[in-house]
Design a protein around this motif. Sequence first.
Motif, PDB file in Angstrom:
ATOM      1  N   TYR A  94      46.958  59.217  70.040  1.00  0.00           N
ATOM      2  CA  TYR A  94      48.336  58.732  70.081  1.00  0.00           C
ATOM      3  C   TYR A  94      48.487  57.550  71.043  1.00  0.00           C
ATOM      4  O   TYR A  94      49.292  56.657  70.798  1.00  0.00           O
ATOM      5  CB  TYR A  94      49.290  59.849  70.533  1.00  0.00           C
ATOM      6  CG  TYR A  94      49.489  60.922  69.502  1.00  0.00           C
ATOM      7  CD1 TYR A  94      50.525  60.838  68.580  1.00  0.00           C
ATOM      8  CD2 TYR A  94      48.649  62.030  69.442  1.00  0.00           C
ATOM      9  CE1 TYR A  94      50.722  61.829  67.622  1.00  0.00           C
ATOM     10  CE2 TYR A  94      48.832  63.022  68.490  1.00  0.00           C
ATOM     11  CZ  TYR A  94      49.873  62.910  67.589  1.00  0.00           C
ATOM     12  OH  TYR A  94      50.058  63.889  66.640  1.00  0.00           O
ATOM     13  N   THR A  95      47.740  57.551  72.135  1.00  0.00           N
ATOM     14  CA  THR A  95      47.960  56.573  73.197  1.00  0.00           C
ATOM     15  C   THR A  95      47.035  55.366  73.147  1.00  0.00           C
ATOM     16  O   THR A  95      47.371  54.315  73.692  1.00  0.00           O
ATOM     17  CB  THR A  95      47.807  57.257  74.568  1.00  0.00           C
ATOM     18  OG1 THR A  95      46.479  57.797  74.696  1.00  0.00           O
ATOM     19  CG2 THR A  95      48.834  58.374  74.740  1.00  0.00           C
ATOM     20  N   THR A  96      45.891  55.480  72.512  1.00  0.00           N
ATOM     21  CA  THR A  96      44.929  54.380  72.480  1.00  0.00           C
ATOM     22  C   THR A  96      45.512  53.151  71.787  1.00  0.00           C
ATOM     23  O   THR A  96      46.054  53.252  70.690  1.00  0.00           O
ATOM     24  CB  THR A  96      43.630  54.813  71.773  1.00  0.00           C
ATOM     25  OG1 THR A  96      43.072  55.907  72.492  1.00  0.00           O
ATOM     26  CG2 THR A  96      42.625  53.670  71.720  1.00  0.00           C
ATOM     27  N   GLY A  97      45.414  52.021  72.464  1.00  0.00           N
ATOM     28  CA  GLY A  97      45.871  50.759  71.891  1.00  0.00           C
ATOM     29  C   GLY A  97      47.348  50.474  72.078  1.00  0.00           C
ATOM     30  O   GLY A  97      47.845  49.460  71.606  1.00  0.00           O
ATOM     31  N   ALA A  98      48.062  51.343  72.749  1.00  0.00           N
ATOM     32  CA  ALA A  98      49.495  51.131  72.988  1.00  0.00           C
ATOM     33  C   ALA A  98      49.779  51.378  74.469  1.00  0.00           C
ATOM     34  O   ALA A  98      49.823  52.520  74.915  1.00  0.00           O
ATOM     35  CB  ALA A  98      50.331  52.058  72.112  1.00  0.00           C
ATOM     36  N   ASP A  99      49.942  50.303  75.216  1.00  0.00           N
ATOM     37  CA  ASP A  99      50.142  50.415  76.670  1.00  0.00           C
ATOM     38  C   ASP A  99      51.420  51.148  77.055  1.00  0.00           C
ATOM     39  O   ASP A  99      51.520  51.673  78.156  1.00  0.00           O
ATOM     40  CB  ASP A  99      50.159  49.024  77.308  1.00  0.00           C
ATOM     41  CG  ASP A  99      48.814  48.324  77.201  1.00  0.00           C
ATOM     42  OD1 ASP A  99      47.789  49.022  77.036  1.00  0.00           O
ATOM     43  OD2 ASP A  99      48.797  47.079  77.275  1.00  0.00           O
ATOM     44  N   ASN A 100      52.385  51.188  76.149  1.00  0.00           N
ATOM     45  CA  ASN A 100      53.664  51.815  76.477  1.00  0.00           C
ATOM     46  C   ASN A 100      53.792  53.244  75.949  1.00  0.00           C
ATOM     47  O   ASN A 100      54.864  53.826  75.992  1.00  0.00           O
ATOM     48  CB  ASN A 100      54.826  50.958  75.972  1.00  0.00           C
ATOM     49  CG  ASN A 100      54.859  50.839  74.454  1.00  0.00           C
ATOM     50  OD1 ASN A 100      53.833  50.963  73.784  1.00  0.00           O
ATOM     51  ND2 ASN A 100      56.044  50.587  73.914  1.00  0.00           N
ATOM     52  N   VAL A 101      52.701  53.832  75.463  1.00  0.00           N
ATOM     53  CA  VAL A 101      52.715  55.215  74.971  1.00  0.00           C
ATOM     54  C   VAL A 101      51.904  56.065  75.936  1.00  0.00           C
ATOM     55  O   VAL A 101      50.776  55.723  76.280  1.00  0.00           O
ATOM     56  CB  VAL A 101      52.110  55.325  73.553  1.00  0.00           C
ATOM     57  CG1 VAL A 101      52.093  56.779  73.089  1.00  0.00           C
ATOM     58  CG2 VAL A 101      52.878  54.456  72.568  1.00  0.00           C
ATOM     59  N   HIS A 102      52.498  57.173  76.374  1.00  0.00           N
ATOM     60  CA  HIS A 102      51.765  58.085  77.254  1.00  0.00           C
ATOM     61  C   HIS A 102      52.215  59.518  77.024  1.00  0.00           C
ATOM     62  O   HIS A 102      53.285  59.770  76.470  1.00  0.00           O
ATOM     63  CB  HIS A 102      51.914  57.686  78.726  1.00  0.00           C
ATOM     64  CG  HIS A 102      53.316  57.813  79.246  1.00  0.00           C
ATOM     65  ND1 HIS A 102      53.806  58.962  79.804  1.00  0.00           N
ATOM     66  CD2 HIS A 102      54.339  56.919  79.279  1.00  0.00           C
ATOM     67  CE1 HIS A 102      55.060  58.783  80.182  1.00  0.00           C
ATOM     68  NE2 HIS A 102      55.405  57.553  79.861  1.00  0.00           N
TER      69      HIS A 102
ATOM     70  N   ARG B 198      52.248  54.737  66.631  1.00  0.00           N
ATOM     71  CA  ARG B 198      51.761  53.351  66.742  1.00  0.00           C
ATOM     72  C   ARG B 198      52.738  52.362  66.101  1.00  0.00           C
ATOM     73  O   ARG B 198      52.896  51.247  66.573  1.00  0.00           O
ATOM     74  CB  ARG B 198      50.380  53.218  66.117  1.00  0.00           C
ATOM     75  CG  ARG B 198      49.269  53.752  67.018  1.00  0.00           C
ATOM     76  CD  ARG B 198      47.892  53.335  66.529  1.00  0.00           C
ATOM     77  NE  ARG B 198      47.528  53.927  65.255  1.00  0.00           N
ATOM     78  CZ  ARG B 198      46.960  55.123  65.113  1.00  0.00           C
ATOM     79  NH1 ARG B 198      46.696  55.861  66.165  1.00  0.00           N
ATOM     80  NH2 ARG B 198      46.657  55.584  63.915  1.00  0.00           N
ATOM     81  N   ARG B 199      53.399  52.777  65.026  1.00  0.00           N
ATOM     82  CA  ARG B 199      54.368  51.879  64.365  1.00  0.00           C
ATOM     83  C   ARG B 199      55.645  51.734  65.188  1.00  0.00           C
ATOM     84  O   ARG B 199      56.287  50.694  65.164  1.00  0.00           O
ATOM     85  CB  ARG B 199      54.731  52.416  62.971  1.00  0.00           C
ATOM     86  CG  ARG B 199      53.556  52.508  62.060  1.00  0.00           C
ATOM     87  CD  ARG B 199      53.450  51.636  60.895  1.00  0.00           C
ATOM     88  NE  ARG B 199      54.548  50.827  60.485  1.00  0.00           N
ATOM     89  CZ  ARG B 199      54.809  50.578  59.223  1.00  0.00           C
ATOM     90  NH1 ARG B 199      54.080  51.136  58.278  1.00  0.00           N
ATOM     91  NH2 ARG B 199      55.785  49.768  58.901  1.00  0.00           N
ATOM     92  N   ILE B 200      56.014  52.787  65.893  1.00  0.00           N
ATOM     93  CA  ILE B 200      57.241  52.760  66.685  1.00  0.00           C
ATOM     94  C   ILE B 200      57.028  52.089  68.041  1.00  0.00           C
ATOM     95  O   ILE B 200      57.928  51.438  68.562  1.00  0.00           O
ATOM     96  CB  ILE B 200      57.785  54.198  66.860  1.00  0.00           C
ATOM     97  CG1 ILE B 200      58.375  54.669  65.534  1.00  0.00           C
ATOM     98  CG2 ILE B 200      58.815  54.278  67.972  1.00  0.00           C
ATOM     99  CD1 ILE B 200      58.858  56.097  65.541  1.00  0.00           C
ATOM    100  N   ALA B 201      55.847  52.211  68.616  1.00  0.00           N
ATOM    101  CA  ALA B 201      55.573  51.726  69.976  1.00  0.00           C
ATOM    102  C   ALA B 201      56.011  50.279  70.220  1.00  0.00           C
ATOM    103  O   ALA B 201      56.637  49.999  71.253  1.00  0.00           O
ATOM    104  CB  ALA B 201      54.100  51.926  70.309  1.00  0.00           C
ATOM    105  N   PRO B 202      55.736  49.331  69.331  1.00  0.00           N
ATOM    106  CA  PRO B 202      56.153  47.947  69.604  1.00  0.00           C
ATOM    107  C   PRO B 202      57.670  47.759  69.651  1.00  0.00           C
ATOM    108  O   PRO B 202      58.155  46.760  70.161  1.00  0.00           O
ATOM    109  CB  PRO B 202      55.563  47.150  68.429  1.00  0.00           C
ATOM    110  CG  PRO B 202      54.489  48.002  67.860  1.00  0.00           C
ATOM    111  CD  PRO B 202      54.919  49.417  68.108  1.00  0.00           C
ATOM    112  N   LEU B 203      58.391  48.724  69.120  1.00  0.00           N
ATOM    113  CA  LEU B 203      59.846  48.626  69.078  1.00  0.00           C
ATOM    114  C   LEU B 203      60.512  49.228  70.312  1.00  0.00           C
ATOM    115  O   LEU B 203      61.725  49.088  70.475  1.00  0.00           O
ATOM    116  CB  LEU B 203      60.382  49.336  67.830  1.00  0.00           C
ATOM    117  CG  LEU B 203      59.819  48.849  66.501  1.00  0.00           C
ATOM    118  CD1 LEU B 203      60.323  49.726  65.365  1.00  0.00           C
ATOM    119  CD2 LEU B 203      60.162  47.396  66.272  1.00  0.00           C
TER     120      LEU B 203
END
Length: 151
Positions: A61-69, A35-40
Amino acid sequence: MANTHLKQAQRYSIGFPRMHKEAGEWRDFLPGLIRRIAPLAREVVVEEDIGAGMGITLAEYTTGADNVHGGSNLECYEQDIVIQVRSPEDDEMTRMRPGAILFSMLHFLTHPQRVTLMQELGLRPIAMDSVANDDGARLVENLRGTSWNAI
């Protein structure tokens, strides 16, 4: 300046493959790190069963982060940056594309054949075990997991 670095980082995709060397491997990165890395990042791919050995679901791992799958092991190794605690095996490194960054425990001095392979493959390695603070103290180490019996 910080916004410039953030925009540059967002051009990259990051893969988190699991370690498969030992049967029953349970060590993985935790959802908080992802989650900390996703925005980067442009995209973050975590191996489908990441966290399973610790009872953590893919959704955590994926909830709340559109770019994580979730993705396959191969898909994780195909990203611009690959982050894995234990160094990938040689055949796993060959799945990475030239120019990819590998951030892992690489132990350059004790594994010269690994260094040669990474050079031949055109990888850009960063050894977790070489990351140190301004005083030269290692910032990433797991003495209990690697050297406890010797200590």
